[in-house]
Design an enzyme around this catalytic site. Sequence first.
Site, PDB file in Angstrom:
ATOM      1  N   THR A   1       0.868  -1.137  -0.079  1.00  0.00           N
ATOM      2  CA  THR A   1      -0.093   0.050   0.232  1.00  0.00           C
ATOM      3  C   THR A   1       0.812   1.281   0.142  1.00  0.00           C
ATOM      4  OG1 THR A   1      -0.035   0.150   2.484  1.00  0.00           O
ATOM      5  CG2 THR A   1      -1.916  -1.034   1.272  1.00  0.00           C
TER       6      THR A   1
ATOM      7  N   GLU B   1      -5.677  -3.357  -1.284  1.00  0.00           N
ATOM      8  CA  GLU B   1      -6.002  -4.556  -0.472  1.00  0.00           C
ATOM      9  C   GLU B   1      -7.247  -5.253  -1.040  1.00  0.00           C
ATOM     10  OE1 GLU B   1      -5.440  -1.573   0.881  1.00  0.00           O
ATOM     11  OE2 GLU B   1      -4.747  -1.863   2.701  1.00  0.00           O
TER      12      GLU B   1
ATOM     13  N   LYS C   1     -14.039  16.981  12.050  1.00  0.00           N
ATOM     14  CA  LYS C   1     -14.974  16.545  12.986  1.00  0.00           C
ATOM     15  C   LYS C   1     -15.275  18.074  13.852  1.00  0.00           C
ATOM     16  CE  LYS C   1     -13.296  11.861  13.581  1.00  0.00           C
ATOM     17  NZ  LYS C   1     -12.168  11.680  13.043  1.00  0.00           N
TER      18      LYS C   1
ATOM     19  N   TRP D   1     -19.740  15.051  11.814  1.00  0.00           N
ATOM     20  CA  TRP D   1     -18.652  14.949  11.053  1.00  0.00           C
ATOM     21  C   TRP D   1     -19.002  15.867   9.429  1.00  0.00           C
ATOM     22  CZ3 TRP D   1     -17.352   9.065  10.497  1.00  0.00           C
ATOM     23  CH2 TRP D   1     -16.861   8.639  11.719  1.00  0.00           C
TER      24      TRP D   1
HETATM   25  P1  AMP Z   1      -4.679   2.449  -3.000  1.00  0.00           P
HETATM   26  O1  AMP Z   1      -4.843   1.087  -2.176  1.00  0.00           O
HETATM   27  O2  AMP Z   1      -3.638   3.150  -3.054  1.00  0.00           O
HETATM   28  O3  AMP Z   1      -5.463   2.351  -4.278  1.00  0.00           O
HETATM   29  O4  AMP Z   1      -5.949   3.307  -2.191  1.00  0.00           O
HETATM   30  C1  AMP Z   1      -7.300   2.996  -1.680  1.00  0.00           C
HETATM   31  C2  AMP Z   1      -8.063   4.258  -1.238  1.00  0.00           C
HETATM   32  O5  AMP Z   1      -8.137   5.048  -2.324  1.00  0.00           O
HETATM   33  C3  AMP Z   1      -9.182   3.786  -0.822  1.00  0.00           C
HETATM   34  O6  AMP Z   1      -9.338   3.186   0.375  1.00  0.00           O
HETATM   35  C4  AMP Z   1     -10.011   5.165  -0.830  1.00  0.00           C
HETATM   36  O7  AMP Z   1      -9.599   6.002   0.365  1.00  0.00           O
HETATM   37  C5  AMP Z   1      -9.298   5.812  -2.165  1.00  0.00           C
HETATM   38  N1  AMP Z   1      -9.994   5.666  -3.266  1.00  0.00           N
HETATM   39  C6  AMP Z   1      -9.860   4.823  -4.303  1.00  0.00           C
HETATM   40  N2  AMP Z   1     -11.019   5.085  -5.230  1.00  0.00           N
HETATM   41  C7  AMP Z   1     -11.593   6.209  -4.549  1.00  0.00           C
HETATM   42  C8  AMP Z   1     -12.765   6.872  -5.283  1.00  0.00           C
HETATM   43  N3  AMP Z   1     -13.297   6.506  -6.443  1.00  0.00           N
HETATM   44  N4  AMP Z   1     -13.394   7.850  -4.664  1.00  0.00           N
HETATM   45  C9  AMP Z   1     -12.662   8.088  -3.254  1.00  0.00           C
HETATM   46  N5  AMP Z   1     -11.663   7.716  -2.922  1.00  0.00           N
HETATM   47  C10 AMP Z   1     -11.130   6.612  -3.492  1.00  0.00           C
END
Ligand code: AMP
Length: 549
Positions: A184, A329, A436, A441
């Site tokens: 990640t 994940e 917050k 929120w």
């Molecule tokens: P990654 O594992 O680097 O792809 O990051 C995943 C995270 O990116 C998710 O848990 C979200 O917080 C954010 N994310 C991915 N797609 C979106 C989306 N379409 N809108 C908002 N947040 C997103």
Amino acid sequence: MRGLMMEMPLLVSDLIRHADRHHRDTPIVSRRVEGDLHRYTYHDAHERSRRAANALGKLGLQPGDRVATLAWNGYRHFEIYYAVAGSGMVMHTVNPRLFPEQIAWILNDAKDKVLFLDLTFLPLVQKILPLCKHLKHLVLMTDRAHMPAGAEGLLCYEDLLAAETDAFEWPALDENTACGLCYTSGTTGNPKGALYSHRSTVLHAYAICLPDAMCLSASDSALPVVPMFHANAWGLPFAAPLVGAKLVFPGAALDGKSLHALFESERVSFSAGVPTVWGGLIQYMRENRVRLTTLKRTIIGGAPCPPAMIRALEDEFGIEVNHAWGMTEMSPLGSVCKLKEKHLSLPPEERRAIREKQGRVVFGVDWKIVDSEGRDLPWDGKAFGDLHVRGPWVVSGYYEAAQSPLIDGWFPTGDVATIDADGFLRITDRSKDVVKSGGEWISSIALENIAMAHPAVQEAAVIACRHPKWDERPLLIAVLKPGQQLAREELIAFYEGKVAKWWIPDDVVFAKELPHTATGKLMKTALREQYRDHPLPAATAASSGKVVA
Ligand code: AMP
């Protein structure tokens, strides 16, 4: 009971074998780091990935060993995907945009034995090499003619392949064997590894081809802009061979001009990428008064897609945008936003409002939203809580980590969301990014989307600022489009009537640019460091709590 179906494991090698047998001459086109366009077929890719598999054996690698790549989207990277995973090793894609020390940390954590790298990353690797404890071989993904000075001691990819034949039988592995590893982006603490299996990868590849997901088919020319080091380019290197789609790899040239040229020359019909990439492409097309003549649809995700971007691509350029959500994940796909039949007769603005959400879950994943006590929240589009997911391509734990992150069998995503009665998800925040205010929120994403709908605003971030009375209040940090001017008051007034009064940001800071993570997300940790104690205008702050409004 007799007469059941054949018991055949779901294996990654079967994807490339299938593409070779049934889509033999379908092209794979790559813009090479060396500068030119490379063109071959699924048949050639299968042949070369078996040569690469033989070469891995010669390097002394065993099933289960981790093999790392630092590479752009291209045909050699694609071959290594299949060579490594297909022969029972673990394909570890490393994100080259991370800090060098973080990359070394990841290589050590995974105990990678071999690193394949594109020419671009040689200086980076030379810098971190003394920190890497387990690497035995470095392979430059190029030919002899392009081996640079200073690369003594490194192996040359094309030499390795030239020394092998394609006589290699993909082993019949257990489908639960590990095949891929991706860390990640790690905005807090050290990155964590998500370990994919053959089964999870093939199931995910099936799922993303579905019509209400990426709707990928043999009639597509698909260009993943999303890097193969970011959650396996969202599964496209596996899904494209599954359906026999033409694949177009952009290499390192991800600017608007280069992408536009490649989209046009390869008649690309489908693409996928994070919002920042599309921002660059839109700007290029506007400035040069050009269009994309073959691109029909695109998946945008990885970060919230601003509604203004959907509007620009669809209304100005006639490209269908499907907003999607997922995470490393989750292999990564969770949801895609496509309408249901009953929505088709709605007025255009109502349809658009639905399509701005992150969409409906793809079969294989299930989700729920819960409050701080873990109780289920209603699916009414209003209640928001922590989003938990489960499914065969969702991690059960992190690579080599002792503790499981699961709560009652569900993976807590760290996202805060609403789900409406039709099952459409709206991500309102990362849990640590929620503002917050007075115990209530406020969604930073909702506030960012409004700012980005202002014609003078290029990008916006909303973060929580400390406040003596309300604990936290929203601060808007905005980047203006080139040549635009805008007063703080005008931008604040733009919120009136669009959100509850107590949601309106207390102040605006204009910045030249915003920091992004290695995967194109706003780096709110850095913004919070910088602006957490930003002095809010006293008068606005005093009258902006929920109670007063
Ligand atoms: P990654 O594992 O680097 O792809 O990051 C995943 C995270 O990116 C998710 O848990 C979200 O917080 C954010 N994310 C991915 N797609 C979106 C989306 N379409 N809108 C908002 N947040 C997103």
